[in-house]
Design a protein around this motif. Structure first.
Motif, PDB file in Angstrom:
ATOM      1  N   ARG A 111       0.899  -1.322  -0.023  1.00 22.24           N
ATOM      2  CA  ARG A 111       0.114   0.023  -0.071  1.00 22.24           C
ATOM      3  C   ARG A 111       0.805   1.113  -0.131  1.00 22.24           C
ATOM      4  NH1 ARG A 111      -2.748  -3.411  -1.132  1.00 22.24           N
ATOM      5  NH2 ARG A 111      -4.882  -4.201  -0.041  1.00 22.24           N
ATOM      6  N   ASP A 131      -1.194   7.202  -2.588  1.00 25.31           N
ATOM      7  CA  ASP A 131      -2.168   6.427  -3.194  1.00 25.31           C
ATOM      8  C   ASP A 131      -3.474   6.332  -2.492  1.00 25.31           C
ATOM      9  OD1 ASP A 131      -0.648   6.341  -5.499  1.00 25.31           O
ATOM     10  OD2 ASP A 131      -0.242   4.211  -5.319  1.00 25.31           O
ATOM     11  N   GLU A 132      -3.601   6.165  -1.141  1.00 25.08           N
ATOM     12  CA  GLU A 132      -4.522   5.746  -0.479  1.00 25.08           C
ATOM     13  C   GLU A 132      -5.305   7.211   0.012  1.00 25.08           C
ATOM     14  OE1 GLU A 132      -6.020   2.861   0.556  1.00 25.08           O
ATOM     15  OE2 GLU A 132      -4.580   1.589  -0.507  1.00 25.08           O
ATOM     16  N   GLU A 139      -5.116   9.864  -1.703  1.00 29.74           N
ATOM     17  CA  GLU A 139      -5.909  10.259  -2.871  1.00 29.74           C
ATOM     18  C   GLU A 139      -7.396   9.682  -3.099  1.00 29.74           C
ATOM     19  OE1 GLU A 139      -2.324  11.855  -5.997  1.00 29.74           O
ATOM     20  OE2 GLU A 139      -3.079   9.856  -6.063  1.00 29.74           O
ATOM     21  N   THR A 140      -7.000   8.393  -2.882  1.00 25.41           N
ATOM     22  CA  THR A 140      -8.675   7.874  -2.888  1.00 25.41           C
ATOM     23  C   THR A 140      -9.406   8.032  -2.247  1.00 25.41           C
ATOM     24  OG1 THR A 140      -7.373   5.631  -3.847  1.00 25.41           O
ATOM     25  CG2 THR A 140      -9.551   5.239  -2.917  1.00 25.41           C
ATOM     26  N   ALA A 141      -9.094   8.088  -0.755  1.00 24.08           N
ATOM     27  CA  ALA A 141      -9.933   8.730   0.370  1.00 24.08           C
ATOM     28  C   ALA A 141     -10.634  10.222   0.029  1.00 24.08           C
ATOM     29  CB  ALA A 141      -9.330   8.640   1.715  1.00 24.08           C
ATOM     30  N   GLY A 167     -10.683  11.627  -3.051  1.00 23.91           N
ATOM     31  CA  GLY A 167     -11.285  11.743  -4.294  1.00 23.91           C
ATOM     32  C   GLY A 167     -10.565  13.045  -5.122  1.00 23.91           C
ATOM     33  N   ARG A 168      -9.407  13.248  -4.810  1.00 30.19           N
ATOM     34  CA  ARG A 168      -8.649  14.188  -5.723  1.00 30.19           C
ATOM     35  C   ARG A 168      -7.070  13.802  -5.513  1.00 30.19           C
ATOM     36  NH1 ARG A 168     -10.605  19.357  -2.694  1.00 30.19           N
ATOM     37  NH2 ARG A 168     -12.406  17.872  -2.046  1.00 30.19           N
ATOM     38  N   SER A 169      -6.330  14.285  -6.424  1.00 31.72           N
ATOM     39  CA  SER A 169      -4.822  14.134  -6.532  1.00 31.72           C
ATOM     40  C   SER A 169      -4.208  14.772  -5.328  1.00 31.72           C
ATOM     41  CB  SER A 169      -4.165  14.576  -7.920  1.00 31.72           C
ATOM     42  OG  SER A 169      -3.995  15.919  -7.887  1.00 31.72           O
ATOM     43  N   VAL A 223      -5.457   7.969   7.396  1.00 33.49           N
ATOM     44  CA  VAL A 223      -5.203   6.827   6.480  1.00 33.49           C
ATOM     45  C   VAL A 223      -4.049   6.061   6.999  1.00 33.49           C
ATOM     46  CG1 VAL A 223      -4.445   6.184   4.125  1.00 33.49           C
ATOM     47  CG2 VAL A 223      -6.167   8.296   4.303  1.00 33.49           C
TER      48      VAL A 223
END
Length: 182
Positions: A38, A42-43, A45-47, A49-51, A71
């Motif tokens: 992991r 990246d996690e 960004e996913t949480a 919903g944006r870069s 995270v």
């Protein structure tokens, strides 16, 4: 018994400056140890919903660091993984304590000119936007190295193939484990 089996008992968290190889070495280390990989960035960004650049631009670095802390705490509650953290994650005292309590922390340390060469190739690093990579890394090293030095293990990496660094980390983890068991 598989000699790497005990290494899979705890999460292995990679810390260090940007460009030190936390993600690239981490992916390969996870394969060697047969653990999930992991990437905290990246996690986040996913949480969110944006870069990450969007988080920095729209919400600021403090909001990013808060999301990063949450995270990482969530990831450390789960089963063992290889976790690559962002360069600033280990600077947060709460995050650092969580990492040290719930995982084995490994500082990937490389010479600053090597890191500057690596990070200059990527344009997705908000802390470098419009700045000289070597100057930023030098400033970060002065501030962050004392925190990174609190990691359980330090692995000096060079300008070598990723697999060389992976082998160095596996040896260091094995040595650390033997010392811890003694």
């Amino acid at each position: 018994m598989d000699p790497s089996e005990p290494l899979r008992a705890r999460t292995i968290t990679l810390v260090g400056l940007m460009g030190s190889g936390k993600s690239s070495v981490g992916k390969r280390l996870a394969q060697v140890l047969d653990l999930p990989f992991r990437d905290a960035d990246d996690e986040v960004e996913t949480a969110a919903g944006r870069s990450i650049p969007e988080i920095f631009d729209q919400l600021g670095e403090p909001a990013f660091r808060d999301g990063e802390r949450r995270v990482i705490a969530r990831l450390l509650e789960g089963p063992p993984i290889v976790l690559a953290t962002g360069g600033g994650a280990f600077m947060n005292a709460e995050t650092r304590e969580l990492i040290k309590t719930r995982s084995v922390s490994v500082w990937l340390k490389a010479d600053l000119p090597i890191l500057a060469k690596r990070v200059a190739r990527k344009e997705s690093r908000p802390l470098l936007t419009g700045k000289d990579p070597m100057a930023v890394l030098t400033e970060q090293a002065a501030v962050r190295y004392p925190a990174y030095a609190q990691a359980d293990i330090t692995v000096e990496t060079g300008d070598t193939a990723h697999q060389v660094s992976v082998d160095q980390v596996v040896r260091a983890l094995t040595d650390w484990q033997a010392r811890s068991a003694a």
